[in-house]
Design an enzyme around this catalytic site. Structure first.
Site, PDB file in Angstrom:
ATOM      1  N   ARG A 252      -0.374  -9.123  13.279  1.00 54.57           N
ATOM      2  CA  ARG A 252      -0.946  -8.040  12.455  1.00 54.57           C
ATOM      3  C   ARG A 252      -1.857  -8.614  11.374  1.00 54.57           C
ATOM      4  O   ARG A 252      -2.897  -8.042  11.051  1.00 54.57           O
ATOM      5  CB  ARG A 252       0.174  -7.213  11.811  1.00 54.57           C
ATOM      6  CG  ARG A 252       0.869  -6.311  12.820  1.00 54.57           C
ATOM      7  CD  ARG A 252       2.176  -5.774  12.292  1.00 54.57           C
ATOM      8  NE  ARG A 252       2.035  -4.890  11.155  1.00 54.57           N
ATOM      9  CZ  ARG A 252       3.036  -4.566  10.330  1.00 54.57           C
ATOM     10  NH1 ARG A 252       4.235  -5.065  10.524  1.00 54.57           N
ATOM     11  NH2 ARG A 252       2.833  -3.754   9.335  1.00 54.57           N
TER      12      ARG A 252
ATOM     13  N   ARG B  63      11.646  -2.574  10.936  1.00 57.82           N
ATOM     14  CA  ARG B  63      10.685  -2.040  11.904  1.00 57.82           C
ATOM     15  C   ARG B  63      10.438  -3.050  13.026  1.00 57.82           C
ATOM     16  O   ARG B  63      10.412  -4.260  12.779  1.00 57.82           O
ATOM     17  CB  ARG B  63       9.352  -1.739  11.190  1.00 57.82           C
ATOM     18  CG  ARG B  63       9.291  -0.355  10.621  1.00 57.82           C
ATOM     19  CD  ARG B  63       8.122  -0.101   9.707  1.00 57.82           C
ATOM     20  NE  ARG B  63       6.838  -0.677  10.077  1.00 57.82           N
ATOM     21  CZ  ARG B  63       5.737  -0.574   9.340  1.00 57.82           C
ATOM     22  NH1 ARG B  63       5.765   0.089   8.194  1.00 57.82           N
ATOM     23  NH2 ARG B  63       4.611  -1.131   9.725  1.00 57.82           N
TER      24      ARG B  63
ATOM     25  N   ARG C  20      11.829  -6.094   4.352  1.00 54.84           N
ATOM     26  CA  ARG C  20      11.596  -4.645   4.264  1.00 54.84           C
ATOM     27  C   ARG C  20      12.594  -3.892   5.140  1.00 54.84           C
ATOM     28  O   ARG C  20      12.901  -4.302   6.241  1.00 54.84           O
ATOM     29  CB  ARG C  20      10.178  -4.302   4.709  1.00 54.84           C
ATOM     30  CG  ARG C  20       9.994  -2.782   4.810  1.00 54.84           C
ATOM     31  CD  ARG C  20       8.587  -2.337   4.845  1.00 54.84           C
ATOM     32  NE  ARG C  20       7.846  -2.860   5.970  1.00 54.84           N
ATOM     33  CZ  ARG C  20       6.549  -2.624   6.151  1.00 54.84           C
ATOM     34  NH1 ARG C  20       5.889  -1.917   5.265  1.00 54.84           N
ATOM     35  NH2 ARG C  20       5.934  -3.136   7.188  1.00 54.84           N
TER      36      ARG C  20
ATOM     37  N   LYS D  50       0.835  -1.213   0.000  1.00 55.35           N
ATOM     38  CA  LYS D  50       0.000   0.000   0.000  1.00 55.35           C
ATOM     39  C   LYS D  50       0.868   1.261   0.000  1.00 55.35           C
ATOM     40  O   LYS D  50       0.631   2.183  -0.766  1.00 55.35           O
ATOM     41  CB  LYS D  50      -0.919   0.030   1.243  1.00 55.35           C
ATOM     42  CG  LYS D  50      -1.823  -1.171   1.380  1.00 55.35           C
ATOM     43  CD  LYS D  50      -2.705  -1.070   2.617  1.00 55.35           C
ATOM     44  CE  LYS D  50      -1.945  -1.043   3.929  1.00 55.35           C
ATOM     45  NZ  LYS D  50      -1.225  -2.306   4.244  1.00 55.35           N
TER      46      LYS D  50
ATOM     47  N   ARG E 254      -9.255   1.631   8.975  1.00 57.44           N
ATOM     48  CA  ARG E 254      -8.811   0.278   9.273  1.00 57.44           C
ATOM     49  C   ARG E 254      -9.840  -0.501  10.069  1.00 57.44           C
ATOM     50  O   ARG E 254      -9.635  -1.673  10.370  1.00 57.44           O
ATOM     51  CB  ARG E 254      -7.553   0.393  10.102  1.00 57.44           C
ATOM     52  CG  ARG E 254      -6.407  -0.390   9.549  1.00 57.44           C
ATOM     53  CD  ARG E 254      -5.229  -0.088  10.442  1.00 57.44           C
ATOM     54  NE  ARG E 254      -4.162  -0.944  10.157  1.00 57.44           N
ATOM     55  CZ  ARG E 254      -3.063  -0.560   9.517  1.00 57.44           C
ATOM     56  NH1 ARG E 254      -2.931   0.656   9.075  1.00 57.44           N
ATOM     57  NH2 ARG E 254      -2.106  -1.421   9.336  1.00 57.44           N
TER      58      ARG E 254
HETATM   59  P1  AP5 Z   1       4.909  -1.638   1.751  1.00 58.64           P
HETATM   60  O1  AP5 Z   1       4.578  -0.775   0.591  1.00 58.64           O
HETATM   61  O2  AP5 Z   1       5.759  -1.052   2.839  1.00 58.64           O
HETATM   62  O3  AP5 Z   1       3.591  -2.323   2.338  1.00 58.64           O
HETATM   63  P2  AP5 Z   1       2.387  -1.725   3.153  1.00 58.64           P
HETATM   64  O4  AP5 Z   1       1.157  -2.378   2.658  1.00 58.64           O
HETATM   65  O5  AP5 Z   1       2.426  -0.225   3.175  1.00 58.64           O
HETATM   66  O6  AP5 Z   1       2.777  -2.324   4.582  1.00 58.64           O
HETATM   67  P3  AP5 Z   1       2.728  -1.722   6.023  1.00 58.64           P
HETATM   68  O7  AP5 Z   1       3.365  -2.747   6.930  1.00 58.64           O
HETATM   69  O8  AP5 Z   1       3.309  -0.342   6.107  1.00 58.64           O
HETATM   70  O9  AP5 Z   1       1.247  -1.694   6.273  1.00 58.64           O
HETATM   71  P4  AP5 Z   1       0.554  -1.760   7.570  1.00 58.64           P
HETATM   72  O10 AP5 Z   1      -0.782  -1.403   7.094  1.00 58.64           O
HETATM   73  O11 AP5 Z   1       0.602  -2.970   8.393  1.00 58.64           O
HETATM   74  O12 AP5 Z   1       1.410  -0.729   8.471  1.00 58.64           O
HETATM   75  P5  AP5 Z   1       1.146   0.772   8.869  1.00 58.64           P
HETATM   76  O13 AP5 Z   1       2.416   1.471   8.824  1.00 58.64           O
HETATM   77  O14 AP5 Z   1      -0.038   1.321   8.144  1.00 58.64           O
HETATM   78  O15 AP5 Z   1       5.621  -2.974   1.177  1.00 58.64           O
HETATM   79  C1  AP5 Z   1       6.083  -3.983   2.052  1.00 58.64           C
HETATM   80  C2  AP5 Z   1       7.435  -4.524   1.549  1.00 58.64           C
HETATM   81  O16 AP5 Z   1       7.238  -5.206   0.318  1.00 58.64           O
HETATM   82  C3  AP5 Z   1       8.476  -3.407   1.244  1.00 58.64           C
HETATM   83  O17 AP5 Z   1       9.743  -3.882   1.576  1.00 58.64           O
HETATM   84  C4  AP5 Z   1       8.335  -3.191  -0.270  1.00 58.64           C
HETATM   85  O18 AP5 Z   1       9.532  -2.722  -0.847  1.00 58.64           O
HETATM   86  C5  AP5 Z   1       7.952  -4.587  -0.744  1.00 58.64           C
HETATM   87  N1  AP5 Z   1       7.053  -4.576  -1.891  1.00 58.64           N
HETATM   88  C6  AP5 Z   1       6.012  -3.710  -2.147  1.00 58.64           C
HETATM   89  N2  AP5 Z   1       5.391  -4.044  -3.292  1.00 58.64           N
HETATM   90  C7  AP5 Z   1       6.037  -5.153  -3.768  1.00 58.64           C
HETATM   91  C8  AP5 Z   1       5.860  -5.982  -4.932  1.00 58.64           C
HETATM   92  N3  AP5 Z   1       4.891  -5.737  -5.831  1.00 58.64           N
HETATM   93  N4  AP5 Z   1       6.715  -7.035  -5.101  1.00 58.64           N
HETATM   94  C9  AP5 Z   1       7.695  -7.292  -4.176  1.00 58.64           C
HETATM   95  N5  AP5 Z   1       7.932  -6.539  -3.069  1.00 58.64           N
HETATM   96  C10 AP5 Z   1       7.091  -5.495  -2.871  1.00 58.64           C
HETATM   97  O19 AP5 Z   1       0.655   0.568  10.394  1.00 58.64           O
HETATM   98  C11 AP5 Z   1       1.542   0.111  11.388  1.00 58.64           C
HETATM   99  C12 AP5 Z   1       0.786   0.028  12.707  1.00 58.64           C
HETATM  100  O20 AP5 Z   1       0.290   1.350  13.064  1.00 58.64           O
HETATM  101  C13 AP5 Z   1      -0.463  -0.860  12.712  1.00 58.64           C
HETATM  102  O21 AP5 Z   1      -0.143  -2.210  12.975  1.00 58.64           O
HETATM  103  C14 AP5 Z   1      -1.275  -0.209  13.849  1.00 58.64           C
HETATM  104  O22 AP5 Z   1      -0.791  -0.597  15.115  1.00 58.64           O
HETATM  105  C15 AP5 Z   1      -0.987   1.272  13.678  1.00 58.64           C
HETATM  106  N6  AP5 Z   1      -1.981   1.943  12.804  1.00 58.64           N
HETATM  107  C16 AP5 Z   1      -1.736   2.535  11.593  1.00 58.64           C
HETATM  108  N7  AP5 Z   1      -2.869   3.037  11.082  1.00 58.64           N
HETATM  109  C17 AP5 Z   1      -3.854   2.771  11.977  1.00 58.64           C
HETATM  110  C18 AP5 Z   1      -5.258   3.004  12.012  1.00 58.64           C
HETATM  111  N8  AP5 Z   1      -5.891   3.618  10.990  1.00 58.64           N
HETATM  112  N9  AP5 Z   1      -5.960   2.566  13.089  1.00 58.64           N
HETATM  113  C19 AP5 Z   1      -5.354   1.942  14.123  1.00 58.64           C
HETATM  114  N10 AP5 Z   1      -4.033   1.668  14.147  1.00 58.64           N
HETATM  115  C20 AP5 Z   1      -3.289   2.068  13.092  1.00 58.64           C
END
Ligand code: AP5
Length: 213
Positions: free
Chosen positions: A171, A160, A127, A13, A88
């Site tokens: 997660r 991370r 990552r 994402k 979310r």
């Molecule tokens: P990446 O693009 O980083 O993936 P992502 O979907 O953004 O993953 P996140 O882990 O950031 O999502 P998340 O939703 O769990 O975490 P967030 O930070 O929002 O890609 C992942 C890896 O794959 C990278 O290394 C990339 O290079 C690689 N990649 C990408 N595309 C690829 C492809 N096509 N082929 C191969 N490799 C590829 O949230 C973290 C925490 O914050 C949550 O757990 C929660 O505790 C809190 N939080 C955040 N938002 C909220 C909310 N709205 N409500 C409550 N808690 C929240």
């Protein structure tokens, strides 16, 4: 244009949201990045958020909603935004729909980046993140020019805390329980679009552009 990115943790994402934001000159709003910036600065919000994030759990809706509603008030949101990691939960989605409806607005697209669970743990362990500027890399699929150094700002990259395999599994289970139901929510709103996130990241972006243009 107002866009929501949906998908499991690690589906890509953030990778896609950054490119969409650059292409359409709209802000990329990642609640995860905002929480991590607060943790780095040791703010009160950061201290509270860290307790949940380190365990792979969601930060409570009350904290998240206050933060995001403040962010929408910024002038840079006037022409839209791409939301990454928000909404979310059902209450978050409903609060967003209501906040937009109060202004006569709505979400244009909710893009679900589909990647099966089996691929996620592998992706996350590779990552590397820059906690200073928010850039994301992968040791195999998107490596920085210099090992472990951010191409954008030159800071050291880290694994991370919540990307360790046991936390990733937690997660994923939280995702299936609390966030996946939003796919049906946005299908019912008529704005859901699906892309295959297992493809090369440039191909995923091409598919998203075909939807948005
Ligand atoms: P990446 O693009 O980083 O993936 P992502 O979907 O953004 O993953 P996140 O882990 O950031 O999502 P998340 O939703 O769990 O975490 P967030 O930070 O929002 O890609 C992942 C890896 O794959 C990278 O290394 C990339 O290079 C690689 N990649 C990408 N595309 C690829 C492809 N096509 N082929 C191969 N490799 C590829 O949230 C973290 C925490 O914050 C949550 O757990 C929660 O505790 C809190 N939080 C955040 N938002 C909220 C909310 N709205 N409500 C409550 N808690 C929240």
């Amino acid at each position: 244009m107002k866009i929501i990115m949906l998908g499991a943790p690690g589906a890509g994402k953030g990778t896609q949201a950054k490119q969409i934001a650059a292409k359409f000159s709209i802000p990329h709003i990642s609640t995860g990045d905002i929480f991590r910036a607060n943790i780095k600065e040791n703010t009160e919000l950061g201290k509270k958020a860290k307790e949940y994030m380190d365990q792979g759990m969601l930060v409570p809706d009350s904290l998240t909603l206050e933060l995001i509603m403040d962010r929408f008030a910024n002038a840079d949101c006037a022409n839209g935004y791409v939301l990454d990691g928000f909404p979310r939960t059902n209450p978050q989605a409903e609060a967003l729909t209501k906040a937009l409806a109060d202004k006569g607005e709505k979400i244009d697209f909710a893009i679900n980046v589909e990647v099966p669970d089996e691929s996620i743990v592998n992706r996350m362990s590779g990552r590397r993140a820059c906690l200073t500027c928010g850039a994301t890399y992968h040791i195999k699929y998107n490596a920085p020019a210099k090992e472990n150094i951010c191409d954008t700002c030159g800071e050291e990259l880290v694994l991370r805390d919540d990307d360790k395999p046991e936390t990733v599994l937690k997660r994923l289970s939280v995702y299936h329980e609390q966030t996946q139901p939003l796919i049906d929510y946005y299908k019912n709103e008529g704005v859901l679009r699906e892309v295959d996130g297992t493809q090369d990241m440039n191909k995923v972006f091409d598919d998203i552009l075909a939807i948005l243009q």
